[in-house]
Design an enzyme around this catalytic site. Structure first.
Site, short mmCIF file in Angstrom:
data_model
loop_
_atom_site.label_atom_id
_atom_site.label_comp_id
_atom_site.label_asym_id
_atom_site.label_seq_id
_atom_site.Cartn_x
_atom_site.Cartn_y
_atom_site.Cartn_z
N LYS A 1 -11.79 64.86 23.00
CA LYS A 1 -11.92 65.71 24.06
C LYS A 1 -10.71 65.02 25.07
O LYS A 1 -10.08 65.44 26.01
CB LYS A 1 -12.85 65.31 25.17
CG LYS A 1 -13.29 63.80 25.54
CD LYS A 1 -14.68 63.60 26.09
CE LYS A 1 -14.97 62.20 26.68
NZ LYS A 1 -13.99 61.79 27.46
N ASP A 2 -10.02 63.97 24.57
CA ASP A 2 -8.86 63.42 25.13
C ASP A 2 -7.44 63.83 24.63
O ASP A 2 -6.58 63.35 25.21
CB ASP A 2 -8.79 61.81 25.13
CG ASP A 2 -10.03 61.11 25.76
OD1 ASP A 2 -10.68 61.72 26.96
OD2 ASP A 2 -10.45 59.98 25.24
N ARG B 1 -14.68 67.28 36.03
CA ARG B 1 -15.69 68.40 35.41
C ARG B 1 -17.03 68.04 35.91
O ARG B 1 -17.79 68.82 36.40
CB ARG B 1 -15.55 68.79 34.10
CG ARG B 1 -16.55 69.68 33.41
CD ARG B 1 -16.61 69.66 31.79
NE ARG B 1 -16.70 68.13 31.42
CZ ARG B 1 -17.90 67.44 31.04
NH1 ARG B 1 -19.07 68.28 31.51
NH2 ARG B 1 -18.17 66.36 30.80
N ARG B 2 -17.37 66.88 35.41
CA ARG B 2 -19.20 66.53 35.61
C ARG B 2 -19.15 66.50 37.38
O ARG B 2 -20.36 66.85 37.81
CB ARG B 2 -19.22 64.86 35.25
CG ARG B 2 -19.14 64.78 33.75
CD ARG B 2 -19.20 63.46 33.23
NE ARG B 2 -19.18 63.69 31.65
CZ ARG B 2 -18.96 62.59 30.82
NH1 ARG B 2 -18.30 61.37 31.36
NH2 ARG B 2 -18.91 62.56 29.79
N ARG C 1 -14.15 54.28 37.13
CA ARG C 1 -13.58 54.16 35.65
C ARG C 1 -14.01 52.87 35.06
O ARG C 1 -14.81 52.23 35.46
CB ARG C 1 -12.08 53.84 36.12
CG ARG C 1 -11.36 55.01 36.86
CD ARG C 1 -10.74 56.34 35.85
NE ARG C 1 -10.22 55.55 34.57
CZ ARG C 1 -9.02 54.93 34.45
NH1 ARG C 1 -8.08 55.20 35.41
NH2 ARG C 1 -8.48 54.45 33.54
N ARG D 1 -19.54 50.58 33.44
CA ARG D 1 -20.44 51.82 34.18
C ARG D 1 -21.66 51.84 34.25
O ARG D 1 -22.10 52.06 35.37
CB ARG D 1 -19.69 53.14 33.72
CG ARG D 1 -18.12 53.40 33.60
CD ARG D 1 -17.99 54.89 33.09
NE ARG D 1 -16.43 55.12 32.80
CZ ARG D 1 -15.92 56.10 32.97
NH1 ARG D 1 -16.74 57.46 33.16
NH2 ARG D 1 -14.63 56.30 32.64
N CYS E 1 -7.39 68.31 29.75
CA CYS E 1 -8.71 67.86 29.53
C CYS E 1 -9.38 67.19 30.94
O CYS E 1 -10.60 67.01 31.12
CB CYS E 1 -8.72 66.54 28.53
SG CYS E 1 -7.65 65.47 28.98
#
Length: 312
Positions: free
Chosen positions: A80-81, A125-126, A143, A149, A237
């Site tokens: 995805k990156d 996106r989230r 981040r 997190r 992305c």
């Protein structure tokens, strides 16, 4: 056989790289490896949000430079990156079996999230998708690695929940941290999420042959469809394009969604094709999204947030 592997230094990146080493050793027991760790621009800057870097591939640029300079033989990316357009002379050599691509809500379920809950994510996106489903919540940009997190959940003035990739949790042995895996029909995941992409020099046929030995044809087809769709939209992305790939009777179905940054608008598209037409499938889905206003949503939402976004 000795292979030099480029990788990031994070615990997840290292876990993924060791996973790839294990897959290669199953096919080539005599293989030896040297890990070449590097901190990307996004690793060094832990303050800015991803879209503020104003560039595509913030986790990939330095690794591609390693390849071009012949400092490594291949690089392990979270797919995805990896940008859909690679540096000249480089190829996506292999896509190994994909882990669970879904997003996970940690700290609460969607049903148990209180009114006005504080939900942490570093993904636009989230952010867009959670606001589309729960416009009452407050999205807090975060981040860092997975562990820090998760540590933000609970306590005074902390977060009620964070959204993470189920694949990352699983690769780190943190499955129990997931309170709910989010249905991709409502919360489509990032393009390539859960998959690993092994990037190499096109000319290094011996290295590519080794990497092809651990490729999963199904994961490759999904990756090609999703990435072709994102490329056709001109979306990097960090833009709010979600995807979901499913299989039935040997055919691949690609579901995709574009959501406005505040979650107030969304368009969706679904198309199916045989796996050998995966790229054509991605283009077809992108065309439907365009016809339904997807690019207009991206432009309206991000012209001020993502300077490198180009109009189509």
């Amino acid at each position: 056989m000795h292979l030099r592997i480029g990788t990031r230094r994070s615990p997840l990146a290292m876990a993924q790289t060791h996973h790839i080493m294990g897959l290669i050793r199953e096919k080539f027991p005599q293989a030896e490896f040297t890990l070449c760790q590097i901190a990307t621009i996004a690793d060094r800057d832990r303050v800015s949000e991803f879209h503020q870097f104003g560039m595509v591939g913030v986790f990939a640029v330095e690794h591609e430079q390693q390849l071009v300079k012949r400092e490594v033989d291949f690089v392990v990316h979270s797919l995805k990156d990896l940008p859909t357009t690679l540096h000249e002379g480089l190829v996506l050599a292999s896509v190994p079996p994909r882990e669970d691509p879904r997003d996970a809500l940690c700290g609460a379920t969607m049903a148990s999230l209180r009114q006005g809950a504080r939900v942490g994510t570093g993904s636009l996106r989230r952010r867009a998708q959670i606001l589309n489903l729960r416009p009452d919540v407050t999205v807090v940009p975060i981040r860092g690695n997975v562990g820090p997190r998760l540590a933000k959940i609970g306590g005074e003035d902390a977060l009620d929940a964070v959204i993470l990739a189920q694949a990352g949790l699983r690769r780190l042995g943190l499955d129990e941290a997931s309170s709910e895996t989010l249905a991709p029909s409502l919360f489509p995941y990032a393009v390539g999420q859960g998959a690993l992409g092994l990037e190499a020099r096109a000319e290094d046929t011996a290295v590519i042959e080794v990497l092809k030995a651990i490729e999963c044809p199904q994961a490759r087809a999904e990756a090609e469809a999703e990435r072709e769709m994102m490329h056709a939209l001109g979306a990097g992305c960090s833009l709010p394009v979600g995807a979901c790939a499913t299989w039935q009777d040997g055919r691949l179905t690609l579901h995709a969604q574009v959501t406005s940054i505040e979650g107030t608008e969304r368009v969706v598209a679904d198309q199916s094709a045989p796996p050998e037409q995966a790229r054509e499938l991605g283009l077809s889905v992108a065309q439907v999204l365009k016809e339904r206003g997807g690019v207009a949503i991206l432009e309206k939402s991000y012209r001020g947030h993502y300077p490198s976004f180009k109009s189509l």
